[in-house]
Design a protein around this motif. Structure first.
Motif, PDB file in Angstrom:
ATOM      1  N   ALA A 127     -26.498  18.841  17.138  1.00 24.61           N
ATOM      2  CA  ALA A 127     -27.705  18.437  16.416  1.00 24.61           C
ATOM      3  C   ALA A 127     -28.140  17.112  17.009  1.00 24.61           C
ATOM      4  N   THR A 128     -29.433  16.958  17.230  1.00 28.33           N
ATOM      5  CA  THR A 128     -29.928  15.730  17.845  1.00 28.33           C
ATOM      6  C   THR A 128     -31.139  15.206  17.097  1.00 28.33           C
ATOM      7  N   TYR A 129     -31.317  13.903  17.202  1.00 28.03           N
ATOM      8  CA  TYR A 129     -32.531  13.283  16.683  1.00 28.03           C
ATOM      9  C   TYR A 129     -32.889  12.149  17.624  1.00 28.03           C
ATOM     10  N   SER A 171     -33.386  16.351   7.122  1.00 24.35           N
ATOM     11  CA  SER A 171     -33.747  17.779   7.185  1.00 24.35           C
ATOM     12  C   SER A 171     -33.699  18.304   8.616  1.00 24.35           C
ATOM     13  N   THR A 172     -34.041  17.480   9.595  1.00 23.31           N
ATOM     14  CA  THR A 172     -33.998  17.898  10.998  1.00 23.31           C
ATOM     15  C   THR A 172     -32.555  18.141  11.440  1.00 23.31           C
ATOM     16  N   ILE A 173     -31.673  17.216  11.103  1.00 24.82           N
ATOM     17  CA  ILE A 173     -30.256  17.385  11.451  1.00 24.82           C
ATOM     18  C   ILE A 173     -29.664  18.580  10.705  1.00 24.82           C
ATOM     19  N   ALA A 174     -29.963  18.713   9.416  1.00 26.41           N
ATOM     20  CA  ALA A 174     -29.445  19.831   8.622  1.00 26.41           C
ATOM     21  C   ALA A 174     -29.903  21.172   9.205  1.00 26.41           C
ATOM     22  N   TYR A 175     -31.157  21.257   9.596  1.00 25.31           N
ATOM     23  CA  TYR A 175     -31.684  22.484  10.195  1.00 25.31           C
ATOM     24  C   TYR A 175     -30.887  22.862  11.447  1.00 25.31           C
ATOM     25  N   GLN A 176     -30.648  21.885  12.311  1.00 26.31           N
ATOM     26  CA  GLN A 176     -29.928  22.175  13.548  1.00 26.31           C
ATOM     27  C   GLN A 176     -28.464  22.536  13.288  1.00 26.31           C
TER      28      GLN A 176
END
Length: 157
Positions: free
Chosen positions: A70-72, A89-94
């Motif tokens: 997971a990346t941001y 939410s971006t990290i959780a999605y990945q």
């Protein structure tokens, strides 16, 4: 926020021009990610102007090996919206894409409380990342040959 993904069309790939003194940092970072006996669960690479290149290179290598990631990557554009609103939410999605059991738990959390994405970052972190990952990361007492499930989250900003 797909612009924050390491493989977003908005991001440039690794330049391939990482100076030799930073190539050693890249090697140590990759070794740390691959080591099943790692005792430090957080690796912080900081201080150089090449940390973004190193983060991008590690992300790309991890993806090539089809390993969970997971990346941001925070856009440095001054007009960038509030990162905190989309970070968890971006990290959780990945993570959900990498681990079906995590995806299922995140789905249950959101179904029980659709407003979760509007709550505080610490609450989202606990509900959407830490609790869903906990069963995956725990090692039963006395387990010698427990499978190694590295969870690599790369933040660059």
């Amino acid at each position: 926020d797909t612009k924050a993904f390491h493989n977003s069309v908005k991001r440039k790939g690794p330049s391939g021009n990482i100076p030799l003194k930073y190539a050693e940092v890249l090697r140590r970072t990759v070794d740390w990610v691959k080591c099943p006996q790692v005792t430090e669960h957080i690796l912080w690479v900081h201080g150089s102007s090449f940390t973004s290149s190193i983060a991008q290179a590690v992300s790309s290598l991890h993806e090539q090996d089809k390993e969970a990631l997971a990346t941001y990557f925070v856009n440095k554009d001054p007009a960038n919206e509030d990162v905190r609103a989309r970070f968890i939410s971006t990290i959780a999605y990945q993570l959900g894409r990498s681990f079906p059991e995590v995806r299922e738990e995140i789905g249950h959390v959101v179904a029980r409380d659709p407003a979760i994405l509007s709550l505080s970052v610490p609450h989202q972190l606990d509900s959407l990342i830490l609790k869903p990952l906990a069963p995956l990361l725990s090692v039963p007492d006395g387990a010698i040959d427990s499978p190694h499930h590295p969870v690599v989250i790369i933040l660059d900003g």
